[in-house]
Write a protein that holds these residues in place. Structure first.
Motif, short mmCIF file in Angstrom:
data_model
loop_
_atom_site.label_atom_id
_atom_site.label_comp_id
_atom_site.label_asym_id
_atom_site.label_seq_id
_atom_site.Cartn_x
_atom_site.Cartn_y
_atom_site.Cartn_z
N GLU A 1 0.82 -1.22 0.00
CA GLU A 1 0.00 0.00 0.00
C GLU A 1 0.85 1.26 0.00
N VAL A 2 1.87 1.29 0.84
CA VAL A 2 2.73 2.47 0.93
C VAL A 2 3.56 2.62 -0.35
N ALA A 3 4.00 1.51 -0.93
CA ALA A 3 4.76 1.58 -2.18
C ALA A 3 3.93 2.24 -3.28
N ARG A 4 2.64 1.95 -3.30
CA ARG A 4 1.76 2.56 -4.29
C ARG A 4 1.65 4.07 -4.10
N LEU A 5 1.82 4.51 -2.86
CA LEU A 5 1.74 5.93 -2.57
C LEU A 5 2.80 6.73 -3.32
N PHE A 6 3.95 6.10 -3.58
CA PHE A 6 5.06 6.81 -4.22
C PHE A 6 5.15 6.54 -5.73
N GLU A 7 4.27 5.70 -6.24
CA GLU A 7 4.28 5.42 -7.68
C GLU A 7 4.00 6.67 -8.49
N GLY A 8 4.80 6.90 -9.55
CA GLY A 8 4.59 8.04 -10.42
C GLY A 8 4.99 9.37 -9.84
N THR A 9 5.71 9.35 -8.71
CA THR A 9 6.17 10.60 -8.11
C THR A 9 7.68 10.72 -8.31
N ARG A 10 8.23 11.83 -7.87
CA ARG A 10 9.67 12.05 -8.02
C ARG A 10 10.47 11.36 -6.91
N TRP A 11 9.78 10.76 -5.97
CA TRP A 11 10.47 10.13 -4.84
C TRP A 11 11.13 8.82 -5.26
N THR B 1 12.65 5.23 -3.78
CA THR B 1 12.37 4.42 -2.59
C THR B 1 13.28 3.20 -2.52
N ALA B 2 13.47 2.73 -1.31
CA ALA B 2 14.23 1.51 -1.05
C ALA B 2 13.51 0.75 0.06
N ALA B 3 12.95 -0.41 -0.28
CA ALA B 3 12.22 -1.21 0.69
C ALA B 3 13.16 -2.15 1.44
N GLU C 1 25.56 -1.67 15.13
CA GLU C 1 24.12 -1.43 15.14
C GLU C 1 23.51 -2.02 13.88
N ARG C 2 22.60 -2.95 14.05
CA ARG C 2 22.01 -3.64 12.91
C ARG C 2 20.49 -3.48 12.94
N GLY C 3 19.91 -3.54 11.77
CA GLY C 3 18.46 -3.44 11.71
C GLY C 3 17.99 -3.36 10.27
N VAL C 4 16.69 -3.19 10.13
CA VAL C 4 16.07 -3.07 8.81
C VAL C 4 15.03 -1.96 8.88
N ILE C 5 15.14 -1.00 7.98
CA ILE C 5 14.16 0.07 7.86
C ILE C 5 13.12 -0.37 6.83
N ASP C 6 11.86 -0.31 7.22
CA ASP C 6 10.80 -0.80 6.33
C ASP C 6 10.84 -0.13 4.96
N LEU C 7 10.96 1.19 4.94
CA LEU C 7 10.99 1.90 3.65
C LEU C 7 11.74 3.21 3.81
N LEU C 8 12.66 3.44 2.89
CA LEU C 8 13.35 4.72 2.79
C LEU C 8 12.86 5.42 1.53
N ALA C 9 12.55 6.70 1.64
CA ALA C 9 12.11 7.48 0.48
C ALA C 9 12.96 8.75 0.41
N TYR C 10 13.41 9.08 -0.81
CA TYR C 10 14.32 10.22 -0.99
C TYR C 10 13.83 11.10 -2.13
N ASP C 11 13.76 12.40 -1.86
CA ASP C 11 13.37 13.38 -2.88
C ASP C 11 14.62 14.12 -3.36
N LEU D 1 15.04 13.15 3.12
CA LEU D 1 14.98 11.69 3.29
C LEU D 1 13.88 11.37 4.29
N LEU D 2 13.07 10.37 3.96
CA LEU D 2 11.96 9.98 4.83
C LEU D 2 12.13 8.53 5.25
N VAL D 3 12.14 8.30 6.56
CA VAL D 3 12.18 6.96 7.14
C VAL D 3 10.75 6.56 7.48
N ILE D 4 10.28 5.45 6.93
CA ILE D 4 8.92 4.99 7.17
C ILE D 4 8.96 3.69 7.96
N GLU D 5 8.28 3.68 9.09
CA GLU D 5 8.17 2.50 9.94
C GLU D 5 6.73 2.01 9.91
#
Length: 220
Positions: A58-68, A70-72, A81-91, A97-101
């Motif tokens: 659903e969130v991936a569709r939010l950025f479709e066709g935009t200038r952003w 993304t990296a899922a 420090e280790r981990g996984v960010i659900d979605l990174l978006a960059y304009d 840069l937007l971190v999405i959890e």
């Protein structure tokens, strides 16, 4: 508490002890006990993972066709420090840069705030590995729209709104014209109510059409 009970716990023989007893001992020792619920036919994780995947889509569709850009599932390992960010978006235009959890279930508020703060602190370095030149880092927590999450958000509203002052409506405006850093929390359907593969994410209110409304009762 009897020494026999303590001895059973020390030897790992907990099947005859109540959950309340185990929790009381854990509290005295400042130990955290996690219970893993099981679902009919398999772990509850399978159900949660399915919901998490639907939110990703659903969130991936939010950025479709935009200038952003993304990296899922952006994984990282920086100085231990280790981990996984659900979605990174960059304009690229604003260099924001937007971190999405994404959270299917709000369980531990402090753990959520701590994890997002850690992602925000490391995000610029993670983005640099992708060639993204970052000027500001924002974060957006998206909760699955469920009765349980609404109730838990209400219980911790002051703490969560202090950590994430912006909401879904403000984020929609910010995504169109990103400027500076923001920190937001909202329910997914409040931010982008769209049907994914015929199944709506979260709980939706269904309204009957005017033609299907029952006639007014006889005042008598």
């Amino acid at each position: 508490m009897s020494s026999t009970t303590v001895s059973r716990l020390e030897r790992g023989h907990i099947e005859s002890l109540s959950a309340g007893t185990i929790m009381r001992v854990a509290a005295a020792l400042d130990v955290r006990v996690d219970l893993v619920p099981l679902w009919r036919g398999g772990d509850l994780d399978r159900t949660l993972n399915a919901g998490h995947a639907a939110m990703h889509e659903e969130v991936a569709r939010l950025f479709e066709g935009t200038r952003w850009l993304t990296a899922a599932e952006a994984s990282f390992s920086i100085y231990g420090e280790r981990g996984v960010i659900d979605l990174l978006a960059y304009d690229p235009e604003s260099r924001c840069l937007l971190v999405i959890e994404l959270k299917t279930m709000l369980v531990d508020v402090q753990d959520l705030i701590g994890a997002v703060d850690r992602y925000r602190r490391l995000a610029a370095r993670i983005a640099a590995e992708r060639g993204w030149d970052v000027a500001s880092v924002s974060c957006w927590v998206l909760l699955r729209n469920s009765t349980t999450n609404h109730r838990r958000l209400a219980m911790h509203a002051t703490v969560l709104r202090h950590a994430f002052p912006s909401d879904g409506r403000q984020m929609r405006a910010w995504l169109r014209e990103p400027r500076g850093a923001v920190s937001a929390l909202s329910f997914l359907s409040d931010s982008h109510p769209r049907v994914v593969s015929g199944t709506r994410v979260g709980v939706q209110r269904v309204r009957r059409s005017a033609s299907s409304v029952d006639p007014a009762p006889d005042p008598r």
